[in-house]
Design a protein around this motif. Structure first.
Motif, mmCIF file in Angstrom:
data_model
loop_
_atom_site.group_PDB
_atom_site.id
_atom_site.type_symbol
_atom_site.label_atom_id
_atom_site.label_comp_id
_atom_site.label_asym_id
_atom_site.label_seq_id
_atom_site.Cartn_x
_atom_site.Cartn_y
_atom_site.Cartn_z
ATOM 1 N N GLU A 236 -11.750 -39.157 29.352
ATOM 2 C CA GLU A 236 -11.090 -38.182 30.210
ATOM 3 C C GLU A 236 -10.339 -37.221 29.297
ATOM 4 O O GLU A 236 -9.599 -37.648 28.422
ATOM 5 C CB GLU A 236 -10.124 -38.873 31.172
ATOM 6 C CG GLU A 236 -10.798 -39.832 32.131
ATOM 7 C CD GLU A 236 -11.712 -39.172 33.140
ATOM 8 O OE1 GLU A 236 -11.431 -38.035 33.559
ATOM 9 O OE2 GLU A 236 -12.730 -39.797 33.494
ATOM 10 N N ILE A 237 -10.531 -35.946 29.494
ATOM 11 C CA ILE A 237 -9.971 -34.929 28.619
ATOM 12 C C ILE A 237 -8.888 -34.157 29.362
ATOM 13 O O ILE A 237 -9.090 -33.731 30.494
ATOM 14 C CB ILE A 237 -11.067 -33.941 28.159
ATOM 15 C CG1 ILE A 237 -12.210 -34.675 27.479
ATOM 16 C CG2 ILE A 237 -10.492 -32.867 27.255
ATOM 17 C CD1 ILE A 237 -11.855 -35.352 26.197
ATOM 18 N N ASN A 238 -7.748 -33.989 28.732
ATOM 19 C CA ASN A 238 -6.682 -33.163 29.289
ATOM 20 C C ASN A 238 -6.834 -31.759 28.708
ATOM 21 O O ASN A 238 -6.267 -31.442 27.677
ATOM 22 C CB ASN A 238 -5.314 -33.760 28.945
ATOM 23 C CG ASN A 238 -4.182 -32.997 29.575
ATOM 24 O OD1 ASN A 238 -4.411 -32.195 30.478
ATOM 25 N ND2 ASN A 238 -2.975 -33.222 29.116
ATOM 26 N N LYS B 59 -10.572 -26.509 30.450
ATOM 27 C CA LYS B 59 -11.966 -26.277 30.777
ATOM 28 C C LYS B 59 -12.772 -27.535 31.063
ATOM 29 O O LYS B 59 -13.645 -27.551 31.909
ATOM 30 C CB LYS B 59 -12.622 -25.582 29.583
ATOM 31 C CG LYS B 59 -13.211 -24.250 29.843
ATOM 32 C CD LYS B 59 -13.819 -23.708 28.572
ATOM 33 C CE LYS B 59 -15.204 -23.218 28.846
ATOM 34 N NZ LYS B 59 -15.802 -22.517 27.742
ATOM 35 N N ILE B 60 -12.483 -28.606 30.337
ATOM 36 C CA ILE B 60 -13.326 -29.797 30.359
ATOM 37 C C ILE B 60 -12.707 -30.881 31.235
ATOM 38 O O ILE B 60 -11.539 -31.208 31.099
ATOM 39 C CB ILE B 60 -13.517 -30.333 28.929
ATOM 40 C CG1 ILE B 60 -14.115 -29.251 28.027
ATOM 41 C CG2 ILE B 60 -14.393 -31.566 28.932
ATOM 42 C CD1 ILE B 60 -14.048 -29.571 26.555
ATOM 43 N N THR C 12 -15.509 -26.694 36.400
ATOM 44 C CA THR C 12 -16.241 -25.885 37.371
ATOM 45 C C THR C 12 -17.376 -26.668 38.018
ATOM 46 O O THR C 12 -18.021 -26.189 38.935
ATOM 47 C CB THR C 12 -16.841 -24.631 36.690
ATOM 48 O OG1 THR C 12 -17.729 -25.056 35.658
ATOM 49 C CG2 THR C 12 -15.765 -23.747 36.128
ATOM 50 N N GLY C 13 -17.639 -27.885 37.519
ATOM 51 C CA GLY C 13 -18.712 -28.716 38.055
ATOM 52 C C GLY C 13 -19.980 -28.665 37.227
ATOM 53 O O GLY C 13 -20.889 -29.455 37.443
ATOM 54 N N ASP D 184 -10.259 -27.586 23.842
ATOM 55 C CA ASP D 184 -10.957 -26.425 24.401
ATOM 56 C C ASP D 184 -11.465 -25.514 23.291
ATOM 57 O O ASP D 184 -12.607 -25.074 23.308
ATOM 58 C CB ASP D 184 -10.044 -25.618 25.327
ATOM 59 C CG ASP D 184 -9.782 -26.331 26.643
ATOM 60 O OD1 ASP D 184 -10.732 -26.907 27.202
ATOM 61 O OD2 ASP D 184 -8.641 -26.318 27.093
ATOM 62 N N LYS D 185 -10.627 -25.240 22.305
ATOM 63 C CA LYS D 185 -11.001 -24.370 21.187
ATOM 64 C C LYS D 185 -12.098 -25.025 20.343
ATOM 65 O O LYS D 185 -13.060 -24.370 19.954
ATOM 66 C CB LYS D 185 -9.776 -24.066 20.326
ATOM 67 C CG LYS D 185 -10.045 -23.094 19.214
ATOM 68 C CD LYS D 185 -8.768 -22.773 18.454
ATOM 69 C CE LYS D 185 -9.035 -21.794 17.331
ATOM 70 N NZ LYS D 185 -7.814 -21.513 16.575
#
Length: 71
Positions: free
Chosen positions: A5-7, A10-11, A27-28, A51-52
């Motif tokens: 699980e990513i905080n 985007k992900i 976004t699915g 994210d980067k």
């Protein structure tokens, strides 16, 4: 298989097994990346800004084969 699980902005989450990285965006959208080395995944987990790192080292890397999943 590892599920992480990513905080991030985007992900949503990632799954990793046998050099296949599945990325689920908030976004699915889901993508599978065929990685060339296990170090990429370890570097992603250790990155302070995931994210980067995803944008610069995975998404834009032309050496990784990217497949979009629908469903």
């Amino acid at each position: 298989m590892q599920t992480i699980e990513i905080n991030s902005k985007k992900i949503s989450r990632m799954l990793y097994q046998w050099l296949l990285l599945t990325v689920e965006l908030k976004t699915g959208e889901k993508f599978i990346y065929r990685l060339l080395e296990t170090g990429t995944f370890a570097a992603f987990i250790d990155a302070p800004d995931k994210d980067k790192f995803y944008r610069n080292n995975i998404e834009s890397n032309k050496e990784f084969k990217r497949i979009q999943l629908f469903g």
